[in-house]
Each structure stands twice: as C-alpha cells, then as structure tokens.
Design a protein around this motif. Structure first.
Motif, PDB file in Angstrom:
ATOM      1  N   LYS A  29       0.819  -1.084   0.085  1.00 27.92           N
ATOM      2  CA  LYS A  29      -0.038  -0.114  -0.100  1.00 27.92           C
ATOM      3  C   LYS A  29       1.032   1.205   0.048  1.00 27.92           C
ATOM      4  CE  LYS A  29      -3.793  -2.341   2.505  1.00 27.92           C
ATOM      5  NZ  LYS A  29      -4.490  -2.208   3.844  1.00 27.92           N
ATOM      6  N   LYS A  30       0.593   2.235  -0.519  1.00 30.91           N
ATOM      7  CA  LYS A  30       1.296   3.577  -0.949  1.00 30.91           C
ATOM      8  C   LYS A  30       0.431   4.738  -1.179  1.00 30.91           C
ATOM      9  CE  LYS A  30       4.078   3.444  -4.439  1.00 30.91           C
ATOM     10  NZ  LYS A  30       4.967   2.911  -5.442  1.00 30.91           N
ATOM     11  N   ARG A  31       1.066   5.626  -1.371  1.00 30.29           N
ATOM     12  CA  ARG A  31       0.494   6.925  -1.844  1.00 30.29           C
ATOM     13  C   ARG A  31       0.802   7.417  -3.295  1.00 30.29           C
ATOM     14  NH1 ARG A  31      -3.813   8.045   1.115  1.00 30.29           N
ATOM     15  NH2 ARG A  31      -3.725  10.320   0.591  1.00 30.29           N
ATOM     16  N   ALA A  37      -2.905   4.262  -3.086  1.00 32.07           N
ATOM     17  CA  ALA A  37      -2.868   3.356  -4.115  1.00 32.07           C
ATOM     18  C   ALA A  37      -2.313   1.883  -3.546  1.00 32.07           C
ATOM     19  CB  ALA A  37      -1.736   3.617  -5.069  1.00 32.07           C
ATOM     20  N   VAL A  38      -2.593   0.834  -4.267  1.00 32.87           N
ATOM     21  CA  VAL A  38      -2.163  -0.461  -3.906  1.00 32.87           C
ATOM     22  C   VAL A  38      -1.500  -0.946  -5.180  1.00 32.87           C
ATOM     23  CG1 VAL A  38      -4.141  -0.847  -2.269  1.00 32.87           C
ATOM     24  CG2 VAL A  38      -4.576  -1.408  -4.648  1.00 32.87           C
ATOM     25  N   ILE A  74       2.583  -2.469 -11.098  1.00 36.69           N
ATOM     26  CA  ILE A  74       1.546  -1.775 -11.574  1.00 36.69           C
ATOM     27  C   ILE A  74       0.679  -1.242 -10.564  1.00 36.69           C
ATOM     28  CG2 ILE A  74      -1.006  -2.050 -12.860  1.00 36.69           C
ATOM     29  CD1 ILE A  74       0.155  -3.868 -14.674  1.00 36.69           C
ATOM     30  N   VAL A  75       0.506   0.051 -10.689  1.00 35.62           N
ATOM     31  CA  VAL A  75       0.147   0.738  -9.408  1.00 35.62           C
ATOM     32  C   VAL A  75      -1.407   1.269  -9.724  1.00 35.62           C
ATOM     33  CG1 VAL A  75       0.235   3.175  -7.903  1.00 35.62           C
ATOM     34  CG2 VAL A  75       2.479   1.997  -8.801  1.00 35.62           C
ATOM     35  N   HIS A  76      -2.250   0.733  -8.538  1.00 34.39           N
ATOM     36  CA  HIS A  76      -3.644   1.158  -9.007  1.00 34.39           C
ATOM     37  C   HIS A  76      -4.183   2.045  -7.684  1.00 34.39           C
ATOM     38  CE1 HIS A  76      -3.066  -3.048  -9.857  1.00 34.39           C
ATOM     39  NE2 HIS A  76      -4.018  -3.045 -10.691  1.00 34.39           N
ATOM     40  N   VAL A  77      -4.348   3.363  -8.535  1.00 37.33           N
ATOM     41  CA  VAL A  77      -4.584   4.462  -7.656  1.00 37.33           C
ATOM     42  C   VAL A  77      -6.258   4.374  -7.379  1.00 37.33           C
ATOM     43  CG1 VAL A  77      -4.860   7.004  -7.570  1.00 37.33           C
ATOM     44  CG2 VAL A  77      -2.953   5.780  -8.369  1.00 37.33           C
ATOM     45  N   GLU A  79      -9.918   5.606  -4.837  1.00 35.60           N
ATOM     46  CA  GLU A  79     -10.700   6.517  -4.258  1.00 35.60           C
ATOM     47  C   GLU A  79     -10.549   6.548  -2.604  1.00 35.60           C
ATOM     48  OE1 GLU A  79     -15.330   7.087  -4.152  1.00 35.60           O
ATOM     49  OE2 GLU A  79     -14.608   7.936  -5.997  1.00 35.60           O
ATOM     50  N   LYS A  80     -10.326   5.340  -2.220  1.00 34.59           N
ATOM     51  CA  LYS A  80      -9.869   5.402  -0.625  1.00 34.59           C
ATOM     52  C   LYS A  80      -9.210   4.430  -0.330  1.00 34.59           C
ATOM     53  CE  LYS A  80     -14.557   3.580   0.538  1.00 34.59           C
ATOM     54  NZ  LYS A  80     -15.598   3.389   1.429  1.00 34.59           N
ATOM     55  N   ASP A  81      -8.778   4.279   0.976  1.00 32.66           N
ATOM     56  CA  ASP A  81      -7.981   3.032   1.482  1.00 32.66           C
ATOM     57  C   ASP A  81      -8.758   1.755   1.606  1.00 32.66           C
ATOM     58  OD1 ASP A  81      -5.590   4.197   1.857  1.00 32.66           O
ATOM     59  OD2 ASP A  81      -6.136   5.338   3.396  1.00 32.66           O
ATOM     60  N   ILE A  82      -7.972   0.727   1.453  1.00 30.82           N
ATOM     61  CA  ILE A  82      -8.544  -0.653   1.300  1.00 30.82           C
ATOM     62  C   ILE A  82      -7.924  -1.458   2.463  1.00 30.82           C
ATOM     63  CG2 ILE A  82      -8.642  -2.973   0.335  1.00 30.82           C
ATOM     64  CD1 ILE A  82      -8.773  -1.608  -2.237  1.00 30.82           C
ATOM     65  N   ASP A  83      -8.801  -1.838   3.521  1.00 30.36           N
ATOM     66  CA  ASP A  83      -8.239  -2.369   4.620  1.00 30.36           C
ATOM     67  C   ASP A  83      -8.008  -3.844   4.550  1.00 30.36           C
ATOM     68  OD1 ASP A  83      -8.634  -0.343   6.017  1.00 30.36           O
ATOM     69  OD2 ASP A  83     -10.709  -0.802   6.609  1.00 30.36           O
ATOM     70  N   ALA A  84      -8.561  -4.608   3.488  1.00 32.13           N
ATOM     71  CA  ALA A  84      -8.546  -6.121   3.249  1.00 32.13           C
ATOM     72  C   ALA A  84      -6.727  -6.329   2.749  1.00 32.13           C
ATOM     73  CB  ALA A  84      -9.457  -6.376   2.456  1.00 32.13           C
ATOM     74  N   LYS A  85      -6.628  -7.643   2.759  1.00 22.68           N
ATOM     75  CA  LYS A  85      -5.340  -8.060   2.164  1.00 22.68           C
ATOM     76  C   LYS A  85      -5.740  -8.562   0.791  1.00 22.68           C
ATOM     77  CE  LYS A  85      -0.918  -9.464   2.018  1.00 22.68           C
ATOM     78  NZ  LYS A  85       0.027  -8.191   2.014  1.00 22.68           N
ATOM     79  N   ARG A  86      -6.993  -9.401   0.787  1.00 22.53           N
ATOM     80  CA  ARG A  86      -7.055 -10.093  -0.422  1.00 22.53           C
ATOM     81  C   ARG A  86      -8.214  -9.181  -1.106  1.00 22.53           C
ATOM     82  NH1 ARG A  86      -5.134 -14.927  -1.549  1.00 22.53           N
ATOM     83  NH2 ARG A  86      -6.579 -15.113  -3.289  1.00 22.53           N
ATOM     84  N   ILE A  87      -8.244  -9.023  -2.205  1.00 23.71           N
ATOM     85  CA  ILE A  87      -9.198  -8.316  -3.156  1.00 23.71           C
ATOM     86  C   ILE A  87      -9.773  -8.985  -4.282  1.00 23.71           C
ATOM     87  CG2 ILE A  87      -8.125  -6.079  -2.344  1.00 23.71           C
ATOM     88  CD1 ILE A  87      -8.100  -7.167  -5.903  1.00 23.71           C
ATOM     89  N   SER A  88     -11.124  -8.368  -4.713  1.00 23.69           N
ATOM     90  CA  SER A  88     -11.784  -8.858  -5.715  1.00 23.69           C
ATOM     91  C   SER A  88     -11.701  -7.501  -6.698  1.00 23.69           C
ATOM     92  CB  SER A  88     -13.143  -9.309  -5.304  1.00 23.69           C
ATOM     93  OG  SER A  88     -13.139 -10.359  -4.578  1.00 23.69           O
TER      94      SER A  88
END
Length: 296
Positions: A29-31, A37-38, A74-77, A79-88
C-alpha cells in the motif's frame, strides 16, 4: 529506497483480455500523487501506456481512479484506502472493449498508410471520444483518403485473426515489424494475420471483425506531418448516428431531400452574399447622408 527489489505484477490481461473479474493479494500500500494506491500480485487492470488509457473499474467496490506502470509494478490509484489483504477486482468491459477496438483499428490504419503512401506512424493517442494518429506525410488527396479507409475496412471485414505472442529481441529480425521496437529484452508482438506486425503492449480483440468499422473524420497539419482523427467500432456507429440526426433535422428544416441539400445551402449562401453587399451599400449611403447633415 535504492537497491530494494520491486514486486512484479502479473498481467492477467495478457492471458485473457476478455476477462472482467479477478482475485488478487495486496503486496503493498502506498500513496501516488497524494492519493491512496495499491500494488497487487496480479491484475486485469491495464495501465496507461503506449497511447492507450488505463482500464476503469473497482477493487472491493472502491473505484479505481488511475492505473500506472512503475517498472515491473502496476500501481492502482483508488478513491479510498482498502483494509483487506485479499481483493476482488472488476474492470469496466465497455471501456476495455472500446480501447481494444480503437487500438487494433490504429494498427490496421497505420499499416495501410505505410503500404499505400509510405507513411510512417509518428504517434498515436486514444482519446475519450476520438483517436488520432500522426503520419509523416506532408499532404494527401481525397482519393488517397478513400483508398486508405477502404483498405483498412477490407481488412476488418475479412475478419482476420489477431495473434499476440512474446519474442526475445535477439530474434526480432525474424519478424517483419512495421517499425523498430522502442523497448529491448522480451517483446510482445501483435500480429494482424498476414498484414501487420507491431511490438505492442496493448489489449486487442481476437479477430479484426470485432473492430467493426474504421472511419477517418478529419485531418490537419502538425509540425511537418499530418494528424488523422478517426473512430472505430461503437464510436463509429455513434458518430454516424449523430451525423444522420443532424442531416435529417436540416433537411426537415428546409423541406429538402438529402440529394438537393447542397443546392439549397448554395442558394442560401448566394442570397446571403447579395444581402450582405446591399447592406454595405446602404450603410455607405447612410454614412454619406450623416456626413452631409454634419456639414450643414
């Protein structure tokens, strides 16, 4: 930090550009540009590159605002932070397929320019409504435009296969590329069957028939080259719909058939020029009268 190894994001869109949903793990996770961004271990989101915009969509229901490539990552910017580790993740198919149509259409158009009038493609931009391709020619006739457009659409209507493969740059001489590649190392080659070979990292359909149609809208001079604005697929259909509606409204306004419309417009233009000349003459007379009154 210098010397730190970066994660390599697996590009799922190369495996299947028609797939719209995927699962992944957040590895960092980053900015980016001040926004959250993730970086994922794998993704279907195509990053902005090579004149093609990034995909749109959602990660865990959160809108993806931008996708950029940073080395192997590949950086995904978002809208807001994601708390989860795994995503869909879900990409917007309408946007993805639109980009596939426009980008593949550009490959065909560029090769036709190259074959017919020895025009080399200098740049390509896939815009929100139209796309442009810059060709290093100084002039072109209406007849040549018609020939370019016809041959490009012939390739589409033949429904040729579009193949994507990887090759080492040490074997690049074995491929009849339209232009030399910019990158080195392993290269991705997009082939329009027996017609065009280009080093390209973009997303493309499986067959040319899926592009639908190519229509050149206009062209203008840029530097010492010509820049052509064009649309493909659904964009071409939408452009035709808009122009047809305008034509129908104009013919209805003047109670004229389409075949007679130019005659009607020409008559209006001539009447306008006559009226403009009369107005100028009247204005000159009026100015003369006003001058005489001042003298008196």
């Amino acid at each position: 930090m210098e010397g730190v190894m970066k994660n390599q994001t697996k590009k799922l869109y190369y495996d299947d550009p028609y797939k719209t949903q995927f699962e992944a793990v957040i590895v960092e996770k980053k900015r980016h540009g001040g926004k959250p961004a993730v970086i994922l271990d794998q993704t279907l989101f195509y990053p902005e590159s090579g004149g093609q915009p990034c995909d749109k969509g959602f990660i865990n229901g959160i809108p993806v605002k931008n996708v950029v490539e940073d080395g192997a990552e590949i950086v995904h910017v978002i809208e807001k932070d994601i708390d989860a580790k795994r995503i869909s993740g879900t990409i917007d198919w309408e946007t993805r397929f639109d980009h596939m149509q426009q980008h593949s259409g550009q490959h065909i158009l560029s090769q036709v320019f190259h074959k017919l009038i020895n025009g080399k493609t200098m740049s390509f931009h896939l815009g929100e409504k139209t796309s442009t391709v810059e060709i290093n020619i100084r002039m072109i006739s209406e007849e040549e435009i018609e020939s370019v457009e016809k041959q490009a659409n012939d390739i589409i209507f033949e429904n040729r296969e579009i193949r994507c493969s990887f090759i080492s740059d040490t074997h690049i001489d074995e491929v009849p590329l339209r232009k030399p590649p910019v990158k080195t190392g392993e290269l991705r080659i997009v082939e329009v069957q027996d017609f065009d070979y280009t080093a390209c990292g973009g997303t493309h359909p499986r067959r040319t028939g899926e592009i639908g149609l190519i229509k050149i809208l206009k062209w203008d001079r840029i530097r010492d080259n010509l820049r052509f604005e064009f649309v493909c697929g659904k964009r071409a259909l939408n452009d035709y719909r808009i122009r047809t509606n305008i034509l129908r409204d104009v013919t209805n306004r003047f109670s004229s058939g389409e075949a007679d419309l130019m005659n009607v417009v020409e008559k209006l233009f001539q009447d306008y020029k006559i009226q403009k000349k009369r107005n100028r003459q009247l204005q000159e007379k009026l100015s003369g009268y006003e001058a005489m009154e001042i003298i008196e």
